[in-house]
Structures are given as C-alpha cells and as structure tokens.
Write an enzyme that holds these catalytic residues in place. Sequence first.
Site, PDB file in Angstrom:
ATOM      1  N   THR A 125       0.835  -1.199   0.000  1.00 54.56           N
ATOM      2  CA  THR A 125       0.000   0.000   0.000  1.00 54.56           C
ATOM      3  C   THR A 125       0.872   1.252   0.000  1.00 54.56           C
ATOM      4  OG1 THR A 125      -1.550   1.302   1.358  1.00 54.56           O
ATOM      5  CG2 THR A 125      -0.119  -0.218   2.524  1.00 54.56           C
ATOM      6  N   ASP A 126       0.347   2.337  -0.560  1.00 56.79           N
ATOM      7  CA  ASP A 126       1.069   3.617  -0.513  1.00 56.79           C
ATOM      8  C   ASP A 126       1.110   4.183   0.901  1.00 56.79           C
ATOM      9  OD1 ASP A 126      -1.605   4.322  -0.303  1.00 56.79           O
ATOM     10  OD2 ASP A 126      -1.527   5.900  -1.819  1.00 56.79           O
ATOM     11  N   GLU A 127       0.335   3.618   1.823  1.00 54.66           N
ATOM     12  CA  GLU A 127       0.311   4.142   3.189  1.00 54.66           C
ATOM     13  C   GLU A 127       1.633   3.931   3.923  1.00 54.66           C
ATOM     14  OE1 GLU A 127      -3.200   3.745   5.602  1.00 54.66           O
ATOM     15  OE2 GLU A 127      -4.400   3.145   3.857  1.00 54.66           O
ATOM     16  N   TYR A 153      -1.591  -0.285  11.108  1.00 57.89           N
ATOM     17  CA  TYR A 153      -1.812  -0.965   9.816  1.00 57.89           C
ATOM     18  C   TYR A 153      -0.651  -0.707   8.866  1.00 57.89           C
ATOM     19  CZ  TYR A 153      -3.209  -1.358   4.958  1.00 57.89           C
ATOM     20  OH  TYR A 153      -3.221  -1.638   3.607  1.00 57.89           O
ATOM     21  N   LYS A 157       2.306  -3.299   7.277  1.00 59.96           N
ATOM     22  CA  LYS A 157       2.553  -3.508   5.844  1.00 59.96           C
ATOM     23  C   LYS A 157       3.998  -3.146   5.490  1.00 59.96           C
ATOM     24  CE  LYS A 157       0.033  -4.605   3.040  1.00 59.96           C
ATOM     25  NZ  LYS A 157      -0.267  -5.970   2.502  1.00 59.96           N
TER      26      LYS A 157
END
Length: 340
Positions: A125-127, A153, A157
């Site tokens: 994810t880009d998060e 979260y 990741k």
Amino acid sequence: MTVLVTGGAGFIGGNFVHFMRKKYPEERLICVDKLTYAGNLSTLAPVMDDPNFRFVKADICDREAIYKLFEAEHPDIVVNFAAESHVDRSIENPEIFLKTNILGTQVMMDACRKYGVTRYHQVSTDEVYGDLPLDRPDLFFTEETPIHTSSPYSSSKAGADLLVLAYHRTYGLPVSISRCSNNYGPYHFPEKLIPLMIANALNDKPLPVYGEGLNVRDWLYVEDHCKAIDLVMRNGRVGEVYNIGGHNEMRNIDIVKMICKALDKPESLITYVADRKGHDMRYAIDPTKIHTELGWLPETKFEDGIQKTIQWYLDNKEWWEEIISGEYQNYYEKMYGNRS
C-alpha cells in the site's frame, strides 16, 4: 501455470480472481482465504464451479495448512493479498495486524522457499510512505520515498515489505512488491469510504465524514490495479518495488457530494465526525516506473469508475445488505456512534 492467490475472498483479491479467470481461463487458480469479517465467499460465487479454480479456507499464519497446500498444488506464482487492512481497526487492535500482515507473510515466503516458485508477489500500500502536505501538490510518492508510517496498519505492511526484500537478498527468493493508492469498485467492504457512503445514502442514513473531509486520496479503479499486478508478477523485475497510482486526487468531501448527487440524495445527510487519530492528509503516487518499464497506465476515469461502482451497489444490494445487517453493525456503532 498455477497461480496461488491469498486473500482472494476480499475486495481487491476477489476482483483479481475474477480478472484472472477471464484473462487466463487455461491457468489453474488456487484461492486461499481465512474468511474473516472482510472475506466473503459470495464474492467468489461466479467462479466456484470453474474446473480450474479451487478455494481453500486457511489462515496464512497456519504453517502446516499452507505447506500442505503447496505440496498438493506446487504453485508457480504466489500473490499475497491476505491482510488486515482497515486503519481504524488497527488502532483498536494492533496485534492481529502484526500477526497476519508480518508473520503470515513470513509463512508464505517460507513455503515459497521450501517448495519453489518463479515469483512471490507482495501486494502492499502507498500508506507505508506516510502522507504528503496539502499545500505541496507538486510532491508525489516514488519508489525511493522513505517509509514513514502513521498507523499500526501501515507499519505492519511496511514491516512485511522489508521482510520480503530481506528474503530476496538473504535467500534469493524471486520477489516483487506493488504499492497502490486507494482502490474503489465492486465487492468493496462497506466499512470503507465509498461503499459506506453509497449504502448509507441509499438508506437515508447520516454520511459520517472525518474532520472537514479535506483529506486527499489518489483513487484507482480496482480492475486497473488488477491489470497492473498481473503485469508486475509476470514481467516486473525481481527484487523491485512498483508504485501503482491513478493520478486522480480527490478530497473525501467531494466524493461524498458526488455520491449524493448521483443518488439524488440531499447533502444534508452529511455529518462531520471527530477525526481519526494520526489521519494522513494526502496520498499521491508517481507511477512513472511501472509505466516506463511495463507500459501500464490507468484506463478508467474516476467519473466513469464511480458511476460503474454506484451501479454495481444498486444491482447487488443482497451482497452488501447481508454484510451490514450482521456483526458489522456493532463495529459501525463503535466507530461512528459517539464521534459527532
């Protein structure tokens, strides 16, 4: 060719299963899913009778079950979608995120090492990059952007991504990673922004918007994401990270108003609630690398994709009404009931 997909009963994984069955009907596809609250077997109903498709209920943290499956199927490619993925839930209970997203990834890669694969692909994810300031529209996430996480979260990741790259460097495992911006489209679990607003608006319920709704996300139609993953896992360079983005930045409040207009619902349904802890302000991806190396570009304009998404929810009420009528309602009340 046998492709093993984990988390295939979830939103992006489920769409990927449908995409793969249409594009490569001759390939064998194995789908593994634990069927947590976000995994829905009805998402896979259209392919369950396909002779080249097999569904296996298993937890990616269950080493014995995963090894047994690898022994039976000997997959050539493994695509790991399986993850706890909702930021709010990670703030409530970080432990399950660390277990599934990091230790589960380790189990999958250990199985790949033991039984041999041509590619292990991690869906990220880009998060993991944190966020960007609203007043710097010239800034974008690239593959070289330092990891700077904001939530349990995104930290889980990021930890998984680092582990994947370490397995490549230490053991020579043929890996690739893709980091994508926010997805939308069919089969999206109704706790996420777009399906939540569609479902609530159709039921004339309040539309809970965090803060002032000024948070910006780069939205990508889920089928475009599936096409990108397919390209990376077959043709992407081993050991590389590829950012996947739509060049389609939208403020949350503008999306909510767009949904109201499309469904002919009044904007008075919009309710502003207390903001999420550590809420990232802006995500924006520079997808130059995947475009230059693999020729990928997003194909779906947001105006078209959101209309297709709204229509899907109108045509498939049974799918999401069954979800929001159960345990999810308790979670919804916990998250939004006392934020106003």
